[in-house]
Scaffold this motif. Structure first.
Motif: not given
Ligand code: HEM
Length: 231
Positions: A127-148
């Motif tokens: 779960v942590l490995a999946a979270f890290i991928v999501y977290h990077l796309l969410h707050l670092t790359v921004g592709s999984a963020h609604p308004a990056f």
């Protein structure tokens, strides 16, 4: 040369090296675990800047991106990727050795008596490995963020956690981090040789205090945004 060739197929030649021995891989897990644990603790402390407001948080995020003329973040990323990769590899290969070595009847018996701890380590790690991928796309790359917005870490933080489903996933992931860290600190102190029953209370206390601190503060971030404390 010939003598050397002749030894190649012998058991001595196949004797485990440091990384193939189980002790060596446990040391790899312990050392990389300390590095990852150190990062998670420092990262949690850095994120508390969000309670101070937009300017301090964005300043802190910018500092991370620009340290040592921008080279620092890449050195840090290299160390993190190596540590996480080695940690996962050692865990997987030790688990596979365990499964291979046990006869079926013994394995069934072991499954019953295996600690809840060792079993949760595997799935909480996944779960942590999946979270890290999501977290990077969410707050670092921004592709999984609604308004990056690139370069505005505070805005990304607040808008990111305003989405209840995203916040819920962060909270579940932090609970998994808690399980993983608790048992990690417990096993680490064992690898370091604190195995006497006299130390058990201290080991349990240390694991609980560190875990509660990191997980408690991390969980407070999405809750503070949803509650309007950080806005
Ligand atoms: C609720 C808890 C957390 C919050 C609020 C949070 C927040 C952030 C933010 C805002 C960034 C982006 C910084 C920037 O791009 O300027 C970031 C990056 C990152 N976070 Fe987290 N984080 C949390 C938990 C975690 C955990 C538990 C891990 C690891 C297990 C982690 C690993 C990372 C990594 C590897 C980066 C990328 C750093 C980089 O290479 O730029 N974070 N985090």
């Amino acid at each position: 040369m010939q003598a050397a060739d002749q030894t190649l197929g012998t058991p001595e030649a196949q004797a485990p090296g440091f990384l193939t021995s189980s002790v060596g891989r446990k040391v790899v897990m312990a050392v990389t675990g300390i590095i990852l644990f150190g990062f998670v603790t420092v990262h949690m402390l850095g994120n508390t800047q969000a309670y101070l407001g937009k300017e301090p948080f964005n300043h802190y995020a910018e500092l991370l991106q620009t340290m040592v003329h921008g080279a620092g973040i890449w050195v840090f990323r290299g160390v993190m990727i190596a540590a996480a990769g080695l940690h996962g590899w050692a865990a997987l290969s030790l688990s596979m050795d365990n499964w291979k070595a046990r006869p079926v009847g013994y394995r069934a018996q072991q499954m019953k008596s295996a600690t809840w701890a060792s079993r949760t380590m595997r799935w909480s790690g996944v779960v942590l490995a999946a979270f890290i991928v999501y977290h990077l796309l969410h707050l670092t790359v921004g592709s999984a963020h609604p308004a990056f917005i690139k370069g505005n870490a505070y805005h990304n933080f607040v808008e990111g956690f305003r989405v209840p489903l995203a916040s819920a996933f962060y909270i579940v992931a932090q609970l998994c981090l808690g399980l993983h860290m608790w048992h990690g600190v417990w096993s680490l102190t064992q690898t370091l040789g604190w195995v006497h029953p006299r130390y058990n209370k201290l080991r349990r206390g240390l694991a609980s205090a560190l875990t509660l601190l990191v997980v408690g503060v991390n969980i407070s971030f999405p809750i503070a945004v949803l509650a309007g404390v950080i806005k």
